[in-house]
Design an enzyme around this catalytic site. Structure first.
Site, PDB file in Angstrom:
ATOM      1  N   ASP A   1       0.863  -1.180   0.000  1.00 33.86           N
ATOM      2  CA  ASP A   1       0.000   0.000   0.000  1.00 33.86           C
ATOM      3  C   ASP A   1       0.900   1.230   0.000  1.00 33.86           C
ATOM      4  O   ASP A   1       1.697   1.412   0.928  1.00 33.86           O
ATOM      5  CB  ASP A   1      -0.874  -0.038   1.262  1.00 33.86           C
ATOM      6  CG  ASP A   1      -2.174   0.703   1.105  1.00 33.86           C
ATOM      7  OD1 ASP A   1      -2.165   1.747   0.431  1.00 33.86           O
ATOM      8  OD2 ASP A   1      -3.183   0.252   1.664  1.00 33.86           O
TER       9      ASP A   1
ATOM     10  N   ASP B   1      -2.808   4.765  -2.427  1.00 31.11           N
ATOM     11  CA  ASP B   1      -3.750   5.445  -1.544  1.00 31.11           C
ATOM     12  C   ASP B   1      -4.106   6.841  -2.075  1.00 31.11           C
ATOM     13  O   ASP B   1      -3.209   7.575  -2.510  1.00 31.11           O
ATOM     14  CB  ASP B   1      -3.047   5.581  -0.180  1.00 31.11           C
ATOM     15  CG  ASP B   1      -3.940   6.074   0.924  1.00 31.11           C
ATOM     16  OD1 ASP B   1      -4.864   5.348   1.290  1.00 31.11           O
ATOM     17  OD2 ASP B   1      -3.692   7.187   1.441  1.00 31.11           O
TER      18      ASP B   1
ATOM     19  N   GLU C   1      -6.603   4.296  -5.574  1.00 37.82           N
ATOM     20  CA  GLU C   1      -7.822   4.643  -4.842  1.00 37.82           C
ATOM     21  C   GLU C   1      -8.256   6.023  -5.313  1.00 37.82           C
ATOM     22  O   GLU C   1      -7.559   7.011  -5.077  1.00 37.82           O
ATOM     23  CB  GLU C   1      -7.562   4.662  -3.329  1.00 37.82           C
ATOM     24  CG  GLU C   1      -8.823   4.912  -2.530  1.00 37.82           C
ATOM     25  CD  GLU C   1      -8.570   5.410  -1.103  1.00 37.82           C
ATOM     26  OE1 GLU C   1      -9.467   5.279  -0.276  1.00 37.82           O
ATOM     27  OE2 GLU C   1      -7.477   5.948  -0.832  1.00 37.82           O
TER      28      GLU C   1
ATOM     29  N   HIS D   1     -11.105  -1.544   4.307  1.00 36.92           N
ATOM     30  CA  HIS D   1     -10.919  -1.136   5.695  1.00 36.92           C
ATOM     31  C   HIS D   1     -11.562   0.209   6.006  1.00 36.92           C
ATOM     32  O   HIS D   1     -11.509   0.662   7.154  1.00 36.92           O
ATOM     33  CB  HIS D   1      -9.416  -1.073   5.993  1.00 36.92           C
ATOM     34  CG  HIS D   1      -8.732  -0.037   5.142  1.00 36.92           C
ATOM     35  ND1 HIS D   1      -8.611  -0.152   3.771  1.00 36.92           N
ATOM     36  CD2 HIS D   1      -8.168   1.158   5.461  1.00 36.92           C
ATOM     37  CE1 HIS D   1      -8.006   0.919   3.294  1.00 36.92           C
ATOM     38  NE2 HIS D   1      -7.724   1.728   4.294  1.00 36.92           N
ATOM     39  N   ASP D   2     -12.118   0.874   5.007  1.00 32.39           N
ATOM     40  CA  ASP D   2     -12.774   2.165   5.221  1.00 32.39           C
ATOM     41  C   ASP D   2     -14.297   2.063   5.145  1.00 32.39           C
ATOM     42  O   ASP D   2     -14.985   3.079   5.295  1.00 32.39           O
ATOM     43  CB  ASP D   2     -12.322   3.179   4.145  1.00 32.39           C
ATOM     44  CG  ASP D   2     -10.839   3.510   4.235  1.00 32.39           C
ATOM     45  OD1 ASP D   2     -10.281   3.490   5.341  1.00 32.39           O
ATOM     46  OD2 ASP D   2     -10.242   3.793   3.168  1.00 32.39           O
TER      47      ASP D   2
HETATM   48  C1  GLC Z   1      -7.267   6.283   2.290  1.00 37.09           C
HETATM   49  C2  GLC Z   1      -7.164   5.106   3.219  1.00 37.09           C
HETATM   50  C3  GLC Z   1      -7.680   5.502   4.561  1.00 37.09           C
HETATM   51  C4  GLC Z   1      -6.804   6.620   5.074  1.00 37.09           C
HETATM   52  C5  GLC Z   1      -6.722   7.769   4.079  1.00 37.09           C
HETATM   53  C6  GLC Z   1      -5.588   8.682   4.401  1.00 37.09           C
HETATM   54  O1  GLC Z   1      -8.564   6.668   2.071  1.00 37.09           O
HETATM   55  O2  GLC Z   1      -7.850   4.017   2.682  1.00 37.09           O
HETATM   56  O3  GLC Z   1      -7.723   4.451   5.461  1.00 37.09           O
HETATM   57  O4  GLC Z   1      -7.301   7.097   6.284  1.00 37.09           O
HETATM   58  O5  GLC Z   1      -6.488   7.319   2.772  1.00 37.09           O
HETATM   59  O6  GLC Z   1      -4.379   8.054   4.112  1.00 37.09           O
END
Ligand code: GLC
Length: 546
Positions: free
Chosen positions: A98, A194, A236, A310-311
């Protein structure tokens, strides 16, 4: 379409802190992941997306990185990491790291240096201004933090302990490229990037997402780190439309393999309160969004398919039924997703239908997003009551996905022999891996069958590359679509409701490929689709007659 190895791959996301703790300190770790590789191999996955394990003060559970090339002691050390890569490879499983590239931790040595003086060589690794503007942090409050030592503000789209990197500085790109290439040399199979749509920002223009420099930056990264290597990359991208997704994932543009789009994931969010006040589930809207994405690409892009990460809250609690129909509805959502075109992602615990959790106290939760949002919405603005907010937490908070993995019914669900960093979901006595493995009709084996169908069956080409056509668009309880490749047609039909649904489909004869409610050995031929009764949460894959 140019076929790629990752088109037919299935990915499993491990959230290491909550997966398996080998040391007894209450935090999952790399040795714990290694100890579960046989389990993942049995499931049949090809890749593990490993949420961050780098050195981190854990303000945002590892998404605040203090050193990209060191493992946090909670998780083990670099030897454990090498072991994981090696042992996974022996089972034909690749590791995806990641990459959190929009920001670092404020404990990263770059930021520690940058803070020292305005003329420090690392100052321009971050974004500093004399004046702030209107931009807000995604974790509540202004996106600016005043630094009294140098009398300037630095910019942070997430927590103030997560300063944003300045991607306009070529030195940042260079350092990051070296770091990524180092991970490639360690033998990883790919990367998840990310919040990658935030790196091309132009904050003085108020642009944070999809900025003008984003795609050139990704093309440079591809040239420097990914080109010519057997790697898979997924970005993402919360703000992606199909048009934007093509910019990232059209292979001719040489950026990323695919992106996560979130249109479906935010469908039920409230216009003002977002995830903290969800609205009713609307199957017709969900079908429209997913079908739009299914038909958006024709070789000039690729979908990443997911319900969970995980979000996000657990799908079975969110849009399924986590009571009487927990197993059926979990299998239904699995069937719908794995029947589609794209690379499926499974989030740990999804394969045993783990559910959301309801802790009594706010203090039982860990997530910085919950805490900051509570402060903003309940304490400061008073736009939500405590009870309303807790209801939002129960439905959508990120900690729903982060409770420790439920391995068995022993203490702490077999996750840890110490005190877990986050409480367990008390339902682990019933819902756990040991129970799932002991029952051949469990959700686990349904996922295993879906993966095997996609990867090694006479339906593989159709499942991976077949065209997609939605049926019964306006039906509020049935999700049905056809996948077709050459002469082969599969019909995927699911009753997303607690009532039996009767329908008549204009296909003559069909053979059952997979039925979430019927045992494997029942008769599979000669189903009459003109008179089809679907039980609550029944989902079936049919092979249609020519
Ligand atoms: C992404 C991750 C999340 C994190 C955010 C900041 O959305 O999936 O868990 O808090 O980025 O890095």
């Amino acid at each position: 379409m140019n076929q790629q190895w990752w088109h037919s791959a299935v990915v499993y996301q491990v959230y290491p802190r909550s997966f398996c703790d080998s040391s007894g300190d209450g935090n999952g770790d790399l040795k714990g992941v290694i100890s579960k590789l046989d389990y993942l191999e049995k499931l049949g996955i090809d890749l593990i997306w490993l949420s961050p394990v780098y050195l981190s003060p854990m303000k945002d559970n590892g998404y605040d990185i203090a050193d990209y090339q060191a493992i946090d002691p909670r998780f083990g050390d670099m030897n454990d990491m090498r072991q994981l890569i090696h042992q996974a490879k022996q089972r034909n499983i690749g590791i995806m790291m990641d990459l959190v590239l929009n920001h670092t931790s404020d404990q990263h040595h770059w930021f520690k240096q940058a803070k020292q003086s305005r003329d420090n060589p690392y100052r321009d690794y971050y974004i500093w201004r004399d004046q702030t503007n209107q931009i807000r942090s995604i974790f509540s409050g202004p996106a600016w933090q005043y630094d009294p030592v140098t009398s300037q503000y630095y910019f942070h789209l997430f927590a103030d302990a997560q300063p944003d990197l300045n991607w306009e500085n070529p030195a940042v790109a260079k350092e990051i490229h070296q770091m990524i290439s180092w991970w490639v040399e360690q033998g990883v199979a790919g990367f998840r990037l990310d919040v990658i749509d935030l790196i091309g920002k132009e904050i003085d223009q108020g642009i944070t997402e999809n900025g003008p420099r984003l795609h050139p930056l990704l093309q440079q990264m591809h040239q420097a780190c990914f080109k010519g290597k057997k790697l898979v990359t997924v970005g993402e991208t919360w703000g992606a439309t199909p048009e934007i997704a093509k910019l990232y994932s059209d292979p001719r543009r040489e950026e990323l393999s695919m992106v996560f789009q979130f249109e479906h994931a935010a469908l039920d969010w409230h216009p003002e309160h977002g995830k903290w006040q969800v609205q009713d589930f609307d199957l017709i809207a969900l079908k429209k969004v997913l079908s739009k994405w299914q038909t958006a690409f024709d070789g000039d892009g690729w979908n990443a398919l997911f319900w969970n990460n995980h979000d996000l809250p657990r799908i079975v609690s969110r849009w399924g039924n986590d009571g009487e129909y927990r197993e059926a509805s979990a299998k239904l959502f699995a069937t719908l997703l794995h029947g589609m075109q794209g690379t499926p992602y499974i989030y740990q615990g999804e394969e045993i239908a783990m559910t959301n959790v309801q802790f009594a106290e706010l203090s039982d939760y860990d997530d910085i997003e919950i805490k900051n949002s509570y402060q903003e919405k309940v304490v400061e603005q008073q736009s939500l009551s405590h009870q309303q907010f807790m209801q939002g937490v129960y439905q959508s908070a990120r900690d729903n996905a982060r409770t420790p993995m439920q391995w068995d019914n022993s203490d702490n669900a077999g996750f840890s022999c110490g005190q877990p960093w986050l409480k367990l979901n008390p339902n682990y006595q019933q819902i756990n891996v040991a129970n799932a493995l002991a029952n051949q009709h469990s959700v686990f084996y349904h996922y295993q069958r879906l993966i095997a169908l996609r990867k090694s069956s006479k339906y593989s080409d159709t499942l991976v590359y077949g065209s997609y056509q939605l049926l019964l668009e306006e039906h509020s309880h049935i999700f049905a679509y056809i996948r077709q490749y050459k002469e082969q047609r599969l019909l995927i039909v699911a009753n997303v409701s607690q009532q039996t649904q009767t329908l008549s489909l204009d296909f003559k004869l069909a053979e059952v490929v997979l039925d979430n409610l019927q045992p494997e050995d029942e008769s599979k031929v000669g189903v009459d689709l003109a008179q089809l009764n679907l039980a609550p949460y029944q989902a079936i894959i049919y092979l249609l007659a020519d």
